[in-house]
Design an enzyme around this catalytic site. Sequence first.
Site, PDB file in Angstrom:
ATOM      1  N   LYS A   1     -28.090  36.345 -15.082  1.00 53.36           N
ATOM      2  CA  LYS A   1     -27.572  35.032 -15.480  1.00 53.36           C
ATOM      3  C   LYS A   1     -27.449  34.176 -14.224  1.00 53.36           C
ATOM      4  O   LYS A   1     -26.512  34.329 -13.442  1.00 53.36           O
ATOM      5  CB  LYS A   1     -26.226  35.176 -16.178  1.00 53.36           C
TER       6      LYS A   1
ATOM      7  N   ARG B   1     -29.192  19.867 -19.937  1.00 55.86           N
ATOM      8  CA  ARG B   1     -28.694  20.361 -21.222  1.00 55.86           C
ATOM      9  C   ARG B   1     -27.904  19.291 -21.975  1.00 55.86           C
ATOM     10  O   ARG B   1     -28.058  19.107 -23.174  1.00 55.86           O
ATOM     11  CB  ARG B   1     -27.802  21.580 -20.994  1.00 55.86           C
TER      12      ARG B   1
END
Length: 711
Positions: free
Chosen positions: A135, A156
Amino acid sequence: MSEDAIGQQVPAAQEAAAGAEPNSAARERHATLSRELTEHQYRYYVLDAPTISDAAFDEQLRELAALEAEFPALRTPDSPTQRVGGAFSTDFTPVAHAERMMSLDNAFSDEELAAWAERVERDAGGPVPYLCELKVDGLAINLTYERGRLVRAATRGDGRTGEDVTANVRSIQDVPGELTPSAEFPEIPDLLEVRGEIYFPVAGFADLNAGLVEQGRAPFANPRNAAAGSLRQKDPRITASRPLRLVVHGFGARRGWAPSTQSESYAALRTWGLPTSDRWRVVPGLAGVAEYVAHYAAHRHDVEHEIDGVVVKVDPVAIQGRLGSTSRAPRWAIAFKYPPEEVNTRLLDIDVNVGRTGRVTPFAVLEPVRVAGSTVALATLHNAREVERKGVLIGDTVVIRKAGDVIPEVLGPVVELRPPEARSFVMPSRCPCCGTPLAPAKEGDIDIRCPNTRSCPAQLRERVFHLAGRGAFDIEVLGYKGAAALLDAEIITDEGDLFTLDTAQLARSPFFVNKDGSLGSNAVKLLENLTVAKERELWRVLVALSIRHVGPTAAQALARHFRSVEAIDQAGEEELSAVDGVGPTIAASVREWFAVAWHREVVRKWAEAGVRMAEEAVAQGPRPLEGVTVVVTGTLAGYSRDQAAEAIQSRGGKVTGSVSKKTAFVVVGDNPGTKAEKAAGLKVPVLDEEGFQVLLDAGPEAARAVARVEG
C-alpha cells in the site's frame, strides 16, 4: 491520514444495537468528530498540509464509525465515514471519472483480516487466490487512455469527481503518453482508466526540504505531502523538476479489454509501458497473505517509497464482480494497516550528545509520545546542517518516525502549527562536557567534534561502553552505568587502565560496593570478565580501540592480513589500503590513530596487562573460497551474522553487503530483505542454510549443485 481510512470494521454487538436512539451526548460527540474530521480531510486533500498524523485520523474515524453503528440515525450521506475523499473547492478544474474511484476498507489486526477473508470465501463459495501488494503512501491518480493515448489525469477527489492535473502528470517520466502493444497483449483497449499512486521517493525527500528551506519556504512534513504538493503545482515546470514516480495498481472503466484476473491485468499494463510494482504476489490462501504481510512488516524500509500496509485483493475478476461493493469500497479488497511508525509531537528542545570519537550530535527532546510499540522522548537530528535542512524550530510540532529498533528520527515540522515563540537551534561552540572549543576534524567536515579525545568524560564513557560491547571484548557486566561509575570515582584515566583494575580500586565506587561496604558481586564478575576478555581474538581488540571507520568487517580483514597490532602499526598507508576490505579511508584512519601518543600508550598498557595482541601462529589452511564473493541476508539458525562472515572469510572468501553480477552466492535465512529479490533478478545462485553448509564444507562447485537460481 490515509486515503482509504474510512470503512472500518464494526463489531457485531454494535450492529445489534442498530435501533438505538442517539442521546444528546452522542449527538454532540458525533458533531464534534464530523467537524474535526472534515477539517482534517480539507487540510489533507486540498492544502497538502495535515496537522495530525494518519494514526490519529484513523482513531477519530473509527470512533465516528462506531458511533454511527450504534446510532444509525447519525449517519448521513455527507458524513466523513461515507465520503471517499475530499469534495472540496480547489483551483484545479473538476473532472468526472468514468468509473468511480472507490476507497478500501481497513483491517488493523490479524483477526480483522481473517474475518474479512472468511466473509469473502463464504460469499465466493470456497477458497480463492489472493493478490497481495504494498500500500503505497502517496497520492491516488486516475489516468484515462483513449485508443492508447493519455487524454486526462485526475486526482481521486470525492471518488466521482477529481482535479484535472493532466499537464503536471505528463511531466512525470514514469507516465507514458502512449501505450505500446505487446506480443502477449497486442490489443490496446479503446478506453482504459488506469488507477495508481504517485509518490515521492524517500531518498530524495531530505534534499527537497533542504532546497525549500534555503529558499525561505516551508518544508514538507513527510514524503506523501511532498508528492501531493509537487503534483498540485500551478506551474508544471515545478512538478517536472521533482523526482515524482508512479506505480499503477488497477483499472477503472475499460472498453475492449476483459482480463480474467487482477494479476493478468498487471502483466498487461506492464507490457503496455505502465509502471507496475515488482513486489506483488498471488498466494493461494490466508496463510500466504499472512506471510507476505509479515515479510514487509520487517522490510518496509527496504522499499523505495513509503508504505503503510498491504492491500489484499481477490485475484479472479469474475469473483470480484460477484462480491461487489458497498457504497464506498469493494468487498473483494481490503487494506491491512501496519502499526503507525509516524506520529506528531512537540519539539521541546534540541540538545547535543558527545560520542566516543568526539562527534557532537544534536538530538530532539520531545513531548513523550507512543509510536511503534514504545514511548519516545528523544530522536536523532544527525548534525547541525541536518537541523537546518529539515527546517525545524524549537517549539514546533514535528513528525517523528520510529521503525522497529531504529533510533527515532525527526522527519520535519508541521509548519501550520508553528507557535510565534518558536526559535532556531544554535550549535554550541564549546563541548558541553569538558568545555573544550569544538571544531571540524578537518576542513569541509559536516560534523564538529570535541578534540579533547583522551580526557573528555563523555568520550571516555562512550569508549569504555563500546569496548565492553558484544562486537569487541564482550564484557557482560560493564554496561553504561558501570562505565560511568569507573569515571565518576576517577578509577581510570583512560581505557588503558581497564585491564589492571583490582578489588581495592573498585571498592572506591559505590556502584561496585554493597550497603555493608563489602565488594559487590558485579565487581567480582567484572574482574572475572576482564580476565576472559584478555584472550579475545585480535579483530575484537582492534574494534575495542575505537579507531574511526574500523568496525568488525575491517578489523577482521586487518587481523587476518597482518596478524598482530605491531604489524598494523608498522604498515604504511598504501600497504593498509591494499588489504581487501580496508581501502583508502580506513587506511588513513588507522595511520592517524597510531600517530597519537596516548593511543599507543593504551596499546602498551593492554599488552603489559596480558591482552592478546597477535593471532597465534597457525599453518595456512585450505582456502576453498578464494575469490568467491558471498552475500548473507536474513537470520540463520546455526550462525550469527558475524559467525557466518568469519566462516566465509577464514576459507578465503569475501563477504559483501550488496548483490551484484560479481556475487557468487546469496545465502538466504529467515526474513530475508530485498537482497534475495535482487539475487533473483540477477540470476545469482541462492543457498539456504543447508546449502551454505555445503559451501563451507565442500566448496563452490558442490554448492552450485544444490543452489537454486530464480528469476
